[in-house]
Design an enzyme around this catalytic site. Structure first.
Site, mmCIF file in Angstrom:
data_model
loop_
_atom_site.group_PDB
_atom_site.id
_atom_site.type_symbol
_atom_site.label_atom_id
_atom_site.label_comp_id
_atom_site.label_asym_id
_atom_site.label_seq_id
_atom_site.Cartn_x
_atom_site.Cartn_y
_atom_site.Cartn_z
ATOM 1 N N HIS A 1 0.833 -1.215 0.000
ATOM 2 C CA HIS A 1 0.000 0.000 0.000
ATOM 3 C C HIS A 1 0.865 1.262 0.000
ATOM 4 O O HIS A 1 0.500 2.278 0.591
ATOM 5 C CB HIS A 1 -0.952 0.019 1.192
ATOM 6 N N ASN B 1 -10.105 -3.215 1.960
ATOM 7 C CA ASN B 1 -9.758 -3.189 0.541
ATOM 8 C C ASN B 1 -11.018 -2.988 -0.291
ATOM 9 O O ASN B 1 -12.130 -2.956 0.231
ATOM 10 C CB ASN B 1 -9.088 -4.513 0.127
ATOM 11 N N TYR C 1 0.573 -4.504 11.686
ATOM 12 C CA TYR C 1 0.407 -3.075 11.418
ATOM 13 C C TYR C 1 1.132 -2.234 12.462
ATOM 14 O O TYR C 1 1.792 -1.242 12.132
ATOM 15 C CB TYR C 1 -1.080 -2.718 11.354
#
Length: 733
Positions: free
Chosen positions: A108, A181, A395
């Site tokens: 990303h 997404n 993350y």
């Protein structure tokens, strides 16, 4: 005053400039007269960090505030002598420049973002205690970042890829992130395989080729050996992977989460974002050309739409499953490679999200925003989805590396609306909070036990889920069906979408060097649909390999919700119309169409062989918005050729203009012509020369640009594409 109101008031007292206050300088409470999203918003909380606009008396200074008298010349020993090390102004400037870049995201990396708000339609207190889903009078600030997955920051917008759709809600209880997404499923079921998948889709390590493309051996080698990827691969090869615009794509939370109400009752939920403008896509040839001619196509349009006041809008949809119904489906709710078909569990549209402000600084906001699956608030909780469990770690770990340490939450774009007050966490790189007091530990007596835990019944507490099982490395048998939902997707999409999907598989597999990889993928495709496999094999000039036994064959019922042909087609908002013209054009027609487009929140541009101005047939000047060479048809949704004898003669002799119309035709776009404009279309062979003629689908030819002409053109633009056009493959464009 509640703790949220106090926090917001403190922010306003400390801000350098705050907008949205009433005359008394305070914010009305949510739901009270005078309340606005700006007053109680992330924007307000960030004002203390925002640089002022440069004024006429502003003086250049160093980072320490020392005024700079000469920023053009370094300090030297003589005008031609060596630069002196004592030149602290140059050293500061160069040092900062040398350290401007931070590591890009592993996935990303290329993205664009915007600010906005979310507003629930009515209270959802029956299913969740999350406060931002309670009061329809409250607008919760959001920041959304869209992205491609595989490419680097410098790659193109329109590559074939899944798109990231990440939303940060700045709620009064803390930040909540839906890190999703534009596809509802992922490629793998367990996070332990995530590094392998990403390594396979990235450029091959020996030569860093290809960039932002899945058309290479490594990815398809991985796919061929991992049948669990096949459902997501179907989405990747479909039109969903090349969205027409960011405002015309769906978003999905991918995972199954929990909603928990005040009584402690848990339900499963999947999050959806439904675009107001419907779901529309590019065609592959168009996407490839855009990558070269305008690699910023999607991000530019998002920016321009917001600047023009055409704010993108989505509705938040929930698929809610009662706890007792967890095991009633023939798939596992915890399997991230599966959807819940909307025909089984309808999507309830519970609120809207509007993006209404562009970032002021790309790096400070879009590049530094840190989304994390672990960012949840009371009333929302996790499930045992094994991919989600890995993302909870990944993350956070990524932000530590990319943003320089554990204080990334203090970056303005990542701060909650109601800031953290004191949690005894101290120091580390880039700390900006100046903590006070003698204690930094829990439990203490020196500071009267402060800070203390939230009172019973408030704050976050995990759902009390019963857990029992042996410690082992094993996949649940309920995750074993890898083909049924891929078949469901294939059988649900429209015929043009199926054709495009076959072409995408054929294109990607034709790029491979190893026949053995093609054979394995074709073997997998046979377990999805025999006709699909045969069509791809025929395009590759290969025989079908023997079909392997599918251990989980299931009949499927097509889902219309997966079919883009059924999407909203009632608006031309944000659509781009090219008016192809030259000197001698019918100026009144041009003026009428531009005004009509603006009234309908669309945009019409005059595209001509040269820049500057055109001279109309009656002698008026018409401003040219762009040239044919710099504004190709792929930047537009529709084409209009107005009349004017001289204009049409010029266009007929201009190869660029001829190609312009042919290209719009083969990309299935609406094409309209008025008066002599019809002669141009006949001259280049797109319509018959006879006056009484049957026109190809999606084309209009009329003598005048009247109301009937405009209405028909409107309907055609709203339809988006006309895939049943004849002779498309025979036209060289």
């Amino acid at each position: 005053m509640g703790k949220f109101g106090l926090c917001v008031l403190l922010l306003h007292l400390s801000a350098l400039s705050v907008w949205g206050q009433n005359e008394a300088g305070t914010c009305p409470a949510p739901g009270q007269p005078g309340y606005t999203v700006g007053c109680n918003s992330k924007t307000a909380s960030m004002e203390q960090f925002r640089a002022k606009s440069i004024g006429p008396d502003d003086i250049l200074t160093t980072n320490q505030g020392v005024e700079i008298a000469d920023n053009q010349n370094s300090l030297k020993a003589g005008s031609r002598g060596p630069t002196l090390l004592e030149d602290f102004i140059m050293r500061e400037k160069i040092t900062h420049f040398d350290h401007e870049r931070i590591p890009e995201r592993v996935v990303h990396a290329r993205g664009e973002g915007a600010h906005g708000y979310f507003q629930v339609y009515s209270s959802l207190a029956n299913i969740t205690k999350a406060k931002f889903l309670q009061d329809p009078n409250v607008q919760t600030p959001v920041f959304v970042r869209f992205s491609t997955v595989g490419g680097s920051r410098g790659s193109a917008d329109t590559v074939r890829d899944i798109r990231g759709f990440a939303t940060k809600f700045y709620t009064e209880e803390g930040n909540f992130d839906i890190v999703g997404n534009n596809a509802p499923v992922f490629f793998i079921q367990d996070a332990i395989k995530f590094p392998d998948f990403v390594h396979s889709v990235k450029p091959e390590p020996h030569n860093e080729i290809p960039q932002a493309s899945s058309a290479h051996d490594n990815l398809w080698d991985f796919v061929g050996q991992q049948p669990e990827t096949m459902h997501a691969i179907m989405w990747l090869m479909s039109d969903r992977a090349i969205p027409r615009s960011l405002s015309m794509m769906e978003g999905f939370g991918v995972h199954t989460f929990r909603l928990i109400n005040a009584d402690g009752v848990s339900r499963f939920v999947k999050f959806h974002w439904k675009p107001k403008l419907g779901v529309h896509s590019l065609v592959w040839d168009e996407a490839q050309k855009l990558a070269g001619k305008d690699s910023d196509f999607n991000r530019r349009e998002l920016w321009e739409d917001i600047e023009a006041g055409n704010f993108p809008e989505w509705e938040l949809g929930l698929q809610v499953v009662e706890e007792g119904d967890e095991l009633k489906f023939d798939f596992d709710l915890l399997d991230p490679t599966k959807i819940i078909p909307e025909e089984l569990v309808p999507v309830q549209r519970v609120g809207k999200m509007v993006l209404n402000r562009n970032p002021d600084n790309f790096f400070a906001e879009t590049e530094q925003v840190a989304f994390c699956v672990a960012n949840i608030v009371p009333g929302i909780d996790f499930t045992n989805d094994p991919l989600m469990q890995g993302r909870l770690f990944s993350y956070l770990d990524t932000q530590l590396s990319r943003l320089g340490g554990p204080n990334f939450h203090e970056i303005p774009i990542n701060r909650p609306v109601c800031p953290f007050r004191n949690n005894n966490q101290r120091d580390a790189m880039h700390r900006t909070t100046i903590n006070v007091g003698k204690t930094n530990y829990d439990i203490n007596t020196r500071n009267n036990g402060l800070p203390k835990q939230a009172p019973s019944g408030s704050g976050f507490s995990s759902y009390h889920q019963q857990m029992d099982g042996a410690k082992l490395r094993q996949r649940s048998q309920s995750f074993s069906d890898h083909y049924s939902q891929a078949t469901l997707f294939w059988q649900s999409i429209s015929q043009p979408e199926q054709d495009h999907l076959v072409s995408a598989f054929s294109f990607e597999l034709s790029k491979l060097e190893a026949d053995a990889i093609r054979i394995q993928v074709l073997t997998n495709l046979q377990n999805i649909d025999a006709q699909l496999a045969k069509r791809v094999a025929d395009n590759l000039g290969m025989p079908l390999p023997p079909k392997e036994q599918n251990a989980y064959p299931k009949p499927v019922t097509p889902s219309p919700a997966l079919n883009q042909a059924t999407t909203a087609k009632t608006s031309i908002e944000t659509r781009r119309i090219a008016i192809l013209a030259a000197d001698g054009v019918d100026g009144q027609s041009v003026e009428d169409i531009k005004a009509w487009a603006a009234e309908n929140k669309a945009k019409a541009k005059v595209i001509a062989p040269h820049a500057g101005k055109l001279r109309s047939a009656t002698g008026q000047d018409i401003q040219v918005d762009g040239t044919i060479v710099a504004n190709p048809s792929i930047l537009f949704d529709a084409l209009l050729i107005p009349g004017g004898n001289q204009s049409i003669k010029t266009l007929q002799e201009d190869g660029g203009a001829v190609h312009y119309a042919l290209e719009a035709y083969v990309h299935y776009k609406p094409i309209a012509a008025a008066a002599e404009g019809g002669d141009f279309l006949a001259h280049i062979g797109l319509i018959p020369r006879l006056k009484h003629r049957d026109l190809p689908e999606g084309m209009i030819v009329a003598e005048n640009v009247d109301d009937g002409f405009k209405q028909q053109f409107y309907n055609y633009i709203a339809q988006h594409r006309f895939f049943n056009r004849q002779r498309v493959k025979a036209i060289p464009a």
